[in-house]
Design a protein around this motif. Structure first.
Motif, PDB file in Angstrom:
ATOM      1  N   ASN A 179       0.810  -1.234   0.000  1.00  0.00           N
ATOM      2  CA  ASN A 179       0.000   0.000   0.000  1.00  0.00           C
ATOM      3  C   ASN A 179       0.841   1.281   0.000  1.00  0.00           C
ATOM      4  OD1 ASN A 179      -2.225  -1.630   0.095  1.00  0.00           O
ATOM      5  ND2 ASN A 179      -2.501  -1.439   2.321  1.00  0.00           N
ATOM      6  N   VAL A 180       2.152   1.159  -0.071  1.00  0.00           N
ATOM      7  CA  VAL A 180       3.023   2.347   0.034  1.00  0.00           C
ATOM      8  C   VAL A 180       3.077   3.091  -1.297  1.00  0.00           C
ATOM      9  CG1 VAL A 180       5.407   3.130   0.440  1.00  0.00           C
ATOM     10  CG2 VAL A 180       4.410   1.331   1.877  1.00  0.00           C
ATOM     11  N   LYS A 181       2.702   4.381  -1.226  1.00  0.00           N
ATOM     12  CA  LYS A 181       2.660   5.199  -2.455  1.00  0.00           C
ATOM     13  C   LYS A 181       3.754   6.280  -2.457  1.00  0.00           C
ATOM     14  CE  LYS A 181      -1.724   3.935  -3.930  1.00  0.00           C
ATOM     15  NZ  LYS A 181      -1.834   2.760  -3.093  1.00  0.00           N
ATOM     16  N   ASN A 182       4.222   6.674  -1.262  1.00  0.00           N
ATOM     17  CA  ASN A 182       5.100   7.862  -1.188  1.00  0.00           C
ATOM     18  C   ASN A 182       6.578   7.561  -1.391  1.00  0.00           C
ATOM     19  OD1 ASN A 182       5.005   6.523   1.382  1.00  0.00           O
ATOM     20  ND2 ASN A 182       5.874   8.330   2.368  1.00  0.00           N
ATOM     21  N   PHE A 194      10.802  10.337   5.648  1.00  0.00           N
ATOM     22  CA  PHE A 194      10.873  11.576   4.856  1.00  0.00           C
ATOM     23  C   PHE A 194      12.012  11.486   3.854  1.00  0.00           C
ATOM     24  CE2 PHE A 194       8.550  12.367   8.632  1.00  0.00           C
ATOM     25  CZ  PHE A 194       7.548  13.263   8.258  1.00  0.00           C
ATOM     26  N   LYS A 195      11.650  11.515   2.580  1.00  0.00           N
ATOM     27  CA  LYS A 195      12.649  11.358   1.509  1.00  0.00           C
ATOM     28  C   LYS A 195      13.662  12.504   1.555  1.00  0.00           C
ATOM     29  CE  LYS A 195      12.798  11.060  -3.578  1.00  0.00           C
ATOM     30  NZ  LYS A 195      14.145  10.573  -3.682  1.00  0.00           N
ATOM     31  N   LEU A 196      14.934  12.124   1.512  1.00  0.00           N
ATOM     32  CA  LEU A 196      16.007  13.124   1.541  1.00  0.00           C
ATOM     33  C   LEU A 196      16.377  13.522   0.120  1.00  0.00           C
ATOM     34  CD1 LEU A 196      18.378  11.392   4.164  1.00  0.00           C
ATOM     35  CD2 LEU A 196      16.763  13.262   4.593  1.00  0.00           C
ATOM     36  N   PRO A 197      16.545  14.827  -0.137  1.00  0.00           N
ATOM     37  CA  PRO A 197      17.091  15.222  -1.442  1.00  0.00           C
ATOM     38  C   PRO A 197      18.518  14.676  -1.583  1.00  0.00           C
ATOM     39  CG  PRO A 197      16.488  17.157  -0.101  1.00  0.00           C
ATOM     40  CD  PRO A 197      16.302  15.956   0.771  1.00  0.00           C
ATOM     41  N   ASP A 198      18.989  14.559  -2.840  1.00  0.00           N
ATOM     42  CA  ASP A 198      20.304  13.945  -3.090  1.00  0.00           C
ATOM     43  C   ASP A 198      21.431  14.608  -2.313  1.00  0.00           C
ATOM     44  OD1 ASP A 198      19.079  12.214  -4.775  1.00  0.00           O
ATOM     45  OD2 ASP A 198      19.707  13.219  -6.640  1.00  0.00           O
ATOM     46  N   HIS A 199      21.347  15.938  -2.106  1.00  0.00           N
ATOM     47  CA  HIS A 199      22.458  16.638  -1.460  1.00  0.00           C
ATOM     48  C   HIS A 199      22.402  16.603   0.068  1.00  0.00           C
ATOM     49  CE1 HIS A 199      19.311  19.702  -1.444  1.00  0.00           C
ATOM     50  NE2 HIS A 199      19.991  20.343  -0.517  1.00  0.00           N
ATOM     51  N   VAL A 200      21.400  15.933   0.629  1.00  0.00           N
ATOM     52  CA  VAL A 200      21.346  15.784   2.097  1.00  0.00           C
ATOM     53  C   VAL A 200      21.817  14.364   2.436  1.00  0.00           C
ATOM     54  CG1 VAL A 200      19.863  15.795   4.143  1.00  0.00           C
ATOM     55  CG2 VAL A 200      19.509  17.493   2.340  1.00  0.00           C
ATOM     56  N   SER A 201      22.836  14.287   3.290  1.00  0.00           N
ATOM     57  CA  SER A 201      23.476  12.994   3.568  1.00  0.00           C
ATOM     58  C   SER A 201      22.665  12.174   4.587  1.00  0.00           C
ATOM     59  CB  SER A 201      24.887  13.236   4.118  1.00  0.00           C
ATOM     60  OG  SER A 201      24.798  13.858   5.393  1.00  0.00           O
ATOM     61  N   ARG A 209      16.392   7.461  -0.169  1.00  0.00           N
ATOM     62  CA  ARG A 209      17.044   7.643   1.131  1.00  0.00           C
ATOM     63  C   ARG A 209      16.099   8.478   1.998  1.00  0.00           C
ATOM     64  NH1 ARG A 209      21.572  10.417   1.255  1.00  0.00           N
ATOM     65  NH2 ARG A 209      20.469  11.838  -0.116  1.00  0.00           N
ATOM     66  N   VAL A 210      15.913   8.059   3.246  1.00  0.00           N
ATOM     67  CA  VAL A 210      14.908   8.723   4.086  1.00  0.00           C
ATOM     68  C   VAL A 210      15.428   9.003   5.499  1.00  0.00           C
ATOM     69  CG1 VAL A 210      12.952   7.655   2.875  1.00  0.00           C
ATOM     70  CG2 VAL A 210      13.880   6.530   4.913  1.00  0.00           C
ATOM     71  N   ALA A 211      14.851  10.041   6.114  1.00  0.00           N
ATOM     72  CA  ALA A 211      14.989  10.252   7.557  1.00  0.00           C
ATOM     73  C   ALA A 211      13.800   9.550   8.196  1.00  0.00           C
ATOM     74  CB  ALA A 211      14.962  11.738   7.875  1.00  0.00           C
ATOM     75  N   ILE A 212      14.045   8.912   9.340  1.00  0.00           N
ATOM     76  CA  ILE A 212      12.995   8.123  10.002  1.00  0.00           C
ATOM     77  C   ILE A 212      12.481   8.885  11.219  1.00  0.00           C
ATOM     78  CG2 ILE A 212      12.488   5.937  11.163  1.00  0.00           C
ATOM     79  CD1 ILE A 212      15.061   4.828   9.696  1.00  0.00           C
TER      80      ILE A 212
END
Ligand code: NAD
Ligand code: 572
Ligand code: ZN
Length: 352
Positions: free
Chosen positions: A77-80, A136-143, A86-89
């Protein structure tokens, strides 16, 4: 070769690295290959004391709640999110049905499942499943280490929102540990123009200065409270509009109340003794509002924006780095504070 190396706290001073099975995500969850996990003071407290207040480690508990990772599998059911993101939890997943959740104050949900708060497991391991809507999806430039630091930064964001910090605010922060420092960063990013911070450790005040503090005050445990209040006013050239208490020290709470201007706000983040003596009449006759802070709610998006936009640099908080295999050494360092430790980061994925 391990399958899922995991840091498990069994009891006081008994932290073990164990190999566990890789979990399967439920329909609304993602499986994450863990990236970076910061060590929080609460992790150390559970290791050393086995409890914080009523939250007692009664069964083996996986450590860690300041974390980021990479999506390895998605529930149906995951759409996002998709594999490879890469994500922050965000570590606390609330019930979503109670009055607090419905009003957006989900940090107050009685049924919240919060990583590494007993009896709930944390995520200091190689593979971990989490609700996709709390990733929360991290943009490419955020490590990935920056992604992990969104967690403490969210505490700072929430503290500043509770204090109503705004453009031009003059702010006192008491305590320059990781939480005092993220509060300083958040206050500055939200427009505070004059920030003073206290601590009893010079190295932490030096870091605060590097992070943008306008003034620092080194205290010793026996400093005279009235004299400190006067010094705060003298350095700021006025009384602070807002104070963010991040030390947990009883004397800091008294100083916070006395230093803050009439009509101002004191927010209490630091957790010290359950009962303290404070100048309550002083607060009431001057309408100084005293507000509690409990973790955060709806703060990850702004915390991420602050980092992604370059407005705050949280990386400077990281003083020490370890691999997952070195977890026991990392916790020893956190316990002793050796080498001026502020934030210790554990890297679960080799190429972090
Ligand atoms: P920390 O122990 O690293 O930082 C506390 C700092 O206060 C230290 O640098 C210490 O030297 C300093 N300090 C001690 N006595 C002082 C005094 N009299 N005056 C000024 N500074 C003094 O801890 P942290 O990780 O930065 O967390 C700070 C506090 O916030 C802790 O009590 C923690 O439990 C609490 N906390 C609360 C929440 C919440 O939701 N309310 C969330 C996270 C952390
Ligand atoms: O990052 C969240 C966090 N919260 C802390 C401490 C460290 N990190 N809090 C202090 C302890 N409390 S608690 O209510 N508890 C153990 C649930 O005493 C939570 C907030
Ligand atoms: Zn924490």
């Amino acid at each position: 070769m391990t399958t899922n190396l995991t840091a498990v706290l069994h009891k006081i001073d008994d932290l073990r690295l164990e190999d566990r099975a890789i979990p399967e995500p439920q329909d609304h969850e993602v499986l994450l290959e863990m990236g970076s996990v910061g060590i929080c003071g609460s992790d150390v407290h559970y290791l050393v004391r086995g409890a914080i207040g009523d939250f007692v480690v009664k069964a083996p508990m996986i450590m860690g709640h300041e974390a980021s990772g990479t999506v390895a599998k998605v529930g149906k059911n995951v759409k996002n999110l998709k594999v490879g993101d890469r994500v922050a939890i965000e570590p606390g997943v609330p019930c979503k049905a109670c009055e607090y959740c419905k009003h957006g104050r989900y940090n107050l949900c009685a049924d919240i499942i919060f990583c590494a708060t007993p009896p709930c497991h944390g995520n200091l391991c190689q593979y971990y499943t989490h609700a996709a809507d709390f990733c929360f999806k991290l943009p490419d430039h955020v490590s990935l280490p920056e992604g992990a630091l969104l967690e403490p930064l969210s505490v700072g964001v929430h503290a500043c929102r509770r204090a109503d910090v705004r453009l031009g605010s003059t702010v006192l922060v008491t305590g320059a540990g990781p939480i005092g420092l993220v509060s300083l960063l958040s206050a500055k990013a939200m427009g505070a123009t004059n920030v003073i911070i206290t601590d009893i450790m010079q190295n932490r005040l030096d870091l605060a200065k590097e992070l943008g503090a306008d003034h620092t005050i080194l205290l010793d445990k026996d400093s005279d409270e009235t004299a400190i209040v006067k010094k705060i006013h003298a350095l700021l050239g006025k009384e602070p509009d807002k104070t963010i208490e991040c030390s947990g020290a009883e004397s800091s709470i008294r100083i916070a109340i006395q230093a803050t201007k009439s009509g101002g706000v004191v927010v209490i983040v630091g957790m010290g003794k359950p009962n303290v003596t404070i100048p309550l009449v002083n607060a009431l006759v001057r309408e100084v509002d005293i507000r509690g802070v409990f973790r955060y709610a709806n703060c990850y998006p702004l915390a991420l924006e602050m980092i992604a936009s370059g407005k705050v640099d949280v990386k400077k908080l990281i003083t020490h780095n370890y691999t997952l295999e070195q977890t026991l050494e990392a916790f020893e360092n956190a316990k002793t504070g050796a080498g001026g430790a502020v934030k210790i980061m554990i890297h679960c994925k080799k190429e972090n």
